[in-house]
Design an enzyme around this catalytic site. Structure first.
Site, PDB file in Angstrom:
ATOM      1  N   GLY A 118       0.853  -1.147   0.126  1.00 20.94           N
ATOM      2  CA  GLY A 118       0.073  -0.014  -0.102  1.00 20.94           C
ATOM      3  C   GLY A 118       0.811   1.193  -0.087  1.00 20.94           C
ATOM      4  O   GLY A 118       1.817   1.252  -0.620  1.00 20.94           O
TER       5      GLY A 118
ATOM      6  N   ILE B 149      10.467   9.363  12.592  1.00 16.35           N
ATOM      7  CA  ILE B 149      11.238   9.887  13.797  1.00 16.35           C
ATOM      8  C   ILE B 149      11.984   8.856  14.426  1.00 16.35           C
ATOM      9  O   ILE B 149      11.488   7.709  14.949  1.00 16.35           O
ATOM     10  CB  ILE B 149      10.242  10.642  14.753  1.00 16.35           C
ATOM     11  CG1 ILE B 149       9.342  11.677  14.051  1.00 16.35           C
ATOM     12  CG2 ILE B 149      11.134  11.119  15.851  1.00 16.35           C
ATOM     13  CD1 ILE B 149       8.428  12.124  15.098  1.00 16.35           C
TER      14      ILE B 149
ATOM     15  N   LYS C 120       1.195   2.772  20.641  1.00 21.55           N
ATOM     16  CA  LYS C 120       2.571   3.450  20.647  1.00 21.55           C
ATOM     17  C   LYS C 120       3.112   3.591  22.041  1.00 21.55           C
ATOM     18  O   LYS C 120       4.071   3.443  22.336  1.00 21.55           O
ATOM     19  CB  LYS C 120       2.448   4.750  19.790  1.00 21.55           C
ATOM     20  CG  LYS C 120       2.210   4.531  18.257  1.00 21.55           C
ATOM     21  CD  LYS C 120       1.735   5.790  17.743  1.00 21.55           C
ATOM     22  CE  LYS C 120       1.698   5.604  16.074  1.00 21.55           C
ATOM     23  NZ  LYS C 120       0.872   6.894  15.330  1.00 21.55           N
TER      24      LYS C 120
END
Lengths: 430, 430
Positions: free
Chosen positions: B15, B138, B207
């Site tokens: 994707g 990051i 996360k």
């Protein structure tokens, strides 16, 4: 997993950083052992003044004979926090020859002799790690070397010297002049008695060389870095910057040329827009912007110096090097395969803010504008201010090469109507 | 150094992220080979819809049989960018069983089954890397796992969801309500058609679980993370925040308790001071603050999502895993040795901003203040505003446990003079 023979660490230097490294190795011994997979033991500490009392360091570990320490043969990792070129260079080389890996915080040495040291490490299947050499505790070397290893870095733009950032921040926030701000930095311990290495940009230039080398997979030496200090930045410059919606920072800038065929590295004061994240980096903090093809803009921010933060970076490297040793491998060494040419300052393309003192008579602006046009430097804005027969002209250019700007300024100085070039400052971060 | 047999990579999913990984592997093949020390080859791409044209990917590499691809036995690294729990989990496990290492961007899976997957990797001497699972491009996992391996992390405080940050930033800057800002985010492609995972904080909670686990060397699962979405944040809340010199962000906060004996992880909207670096994180950007004993405050900032940034993180991991494979080693695996208990929300200590609708008559403030005192919650400031027989009371507390605050609010609701609790928001980052 845990083996019983400890890894032995020799510490070279026991000043602000070294003593903090020793302290954390002692107080966090269990954590370090768990993270490494083996205990780690301070096997010796080389110092210049053995009589100084060093809390927490057993006297029998202290020696003045650093060479003998690194030659012992049972040392796994040498941590070098002496700084300077010699004896650090000889000690590190000797350490490699005697089978040790090295963790160093020595930016001057890495910037000057990085290639030779990396080669020595590789010849002896040893590691050379130096996260602490650039921007203190901020993880920067490792992200550049490893996290961005699948990306193409185009620019590194950073505040990598805390002393000068403290001074410039003070000038900006209080309107103080350079000397006044420097005096305060000295009084508070942010500047050394001889601040030359910081305020003349030598420290930042060494860091720029290291960052450019890693970012562009190309050897960049200290001599390749254009360097301009910040001792001539004035309160008037800050006033000019504010009129542009900018502030002034001492920046280290490493760039890939737009055609990709060469790189540049430079350190100088520059105006940056207040909206740029680097503009709000206060006090002695450091921050580095990294621009890459795929990841876009990243920023790394934190304390750029100080015993504990630098020790944190040293210990992170120590854990990695110890882990490598246990698994019989080494981490990524020097990556200089791209071997791009490093261009001089003339090739740098940026914008400029120029203040001219001119005669206040008709036709001066036309004359000045003609000089810019003749040198191919396109003007973005001009502001004219008259004062008692004299006037000042503030010219902000579009992007032009430093060579073209240099030619322009030289020609401007020859104009009868130009009394002087009050200041030239680059404008970055737009 | 360079060997000729290429390392073979199987890509699961093609994707937004997968296609970008494939593109960079092709266009930057020489750079990747130089950085790895061997060429790297795309050996197969598993997709759901084989008929879709995928530019730059040879048709013969495309398959719908992902299981057969990971079972081939000649695959060195499996890159999993499918997302979700199944079939990703089975495919990763099968990949390990057949000798491959794995790079994944799958936060949901890592947050739910990280321990089992790490164990599977270790059993088969394989790597499991997942930098892309948290905060996109990051570099965060690697700095936490490696750069700070010699430090003690006490807090991780971050904006780790770009969609919600875009919405909150829009509400803050334009005064828009939640629905209006969400509609704009959807129209611009920042929010998905069903935004639940983002706006209810599920994505950020996954996360937070991953970050807390790494930061504290302790297993933290998704279920351990307190989660509160941001759908009930109102324009009035932003007005209240501004009066406090704050803005509102959806924060993921992982903390070590002050006594060091336990940790907490939580996601909720919170006020943070405008002077805090996280307050100026705009649009869909992410930023994470890390506070440690030695290094102090570090911040990592960048694009938190998007095909190219996420691909950059995936490729950084791919280079590391390939290098490990060439040198016959593996990188740092799970570090859960500290095994600290994970406390629930009641144990969290922070400050609170509470808006109450009260009767406008004498003695109300005294009543309310008594309730706070009885529950041991100390008041910092109170502001009282009257309007037509009704009044509002805004109370900002000192630090108190969430349990004590909860008890306070329950008791307040029972007071006749309290018509309602209009809002309760935590105040962080001070």
């Amino acid at each position: 997993m845990m083996r019983t023979r400890p890894l032995k660490v020799a510490l070279l230097g026991c000043g602000v950083v070294g003593s903090e490294v020793a302290r954390i190795m002692t107080t966090h011994a269990d954590d370090l052992a768990a993270r490494i997979g083996a205990p780690v033991e301070l096997a010796g500490v080389a110092v210049r003044r053995p009589s100084k009392v060093r809390e927490g360091i057993p006297a029998e570990l202290v020696t003045t004979d650093a060479t003998a320490l690194v030659k012992r043969g049972d040392i796994d990792v040498v941590v070098e926090v002496i700084g300077g070129i010699e004896p650090a260079r000889s000690l590190i080389t000797t350490a490699f020859e005697h089978g040790a890996s090295v963790v160093s915080a020595n930016k001057a040495l890495l910037a000057q002799d990085g290639a030779a040291l990396h080669a020595a490490a590789e010849n002896h299947d040893a590691d050379l790690y130096y996260e602490a050499a650039v921007a203190g505790a901020i993880p920067l070397i490792r992200p550049l070397r490893e996290s961005l290893a699948g990306d193409k870095v185009n620019r590194v733009l950073g505040i990598v010297n805390g002393t000068t950032n403290f001074i410039l921040d003070k000038m900006d926030s209080t309107g103080a002049g350079y000397q006044e701000a420097l005096d305060e930095a000295t009084a508070l311990g942010y500047a050394e008695a001889d601040p030359t290495a910081d305020v003349e940009g030598f420290d930042a230039a060494a860091k720029a060389a290291i960052l450019a080398g890693i970012a562009f997979h190309t050897r960049v030496r200290l001599d390749d870095v254009y360097r301009e200090g910040m001792t001539e930045v004035t309160a008037a410059d800050f006033a000019s910057a504010r009129e542009m919606g900018c502030t002034i920072k001492l920046l280290a800038i490493c760039e890939r040329a737009e055609d990709g065929g060469s790189v540049t590295a430079r350190v100088h004061p520059a105006m940056i827009p207040l909206t740029h994240p680097l503009a709000s980096v206060r006090g002695a903090y450091n921050a580095v912007f990294v621009e890459s093809d795929a990841s876009g803009q990243l920023m790394f921010y934190g304390p750029g110096a100080g015993g504990a933060p630098t020790a944190s970076a040293v210990l992170g490297d120590l854990v990695a090097v110890c882990r490598n040793r246990l698994s019989g491998t080494t981490g990524p060494g020097e990556s200089a395969y791209a071997a791009l040419p490093v261009s001089g300052m003339g090739a740098v393309v940026t914008r400029y803010h120029i203040s001219l003192d001119v005669a206040d008579k008709p036709g001066v602006l036309a004359q000045v504008a003609t000089v810019f046009a003749e040198h191919g430097v396109s003007i973005d804005t001009v502001r004219q201010q008259g004062k008692d027969g004299e006037a000042s002209l503030v010219v902000v250019t579009h992007r032009a090469s430093d060579a073209a700007l240099g030619g322009t300024v030289e020609a401007l100085r020859k104009l009868d109507t130009v009394r002087g070039v009050a200041s030239i400052m680059r404008v970055e971060g737009e």
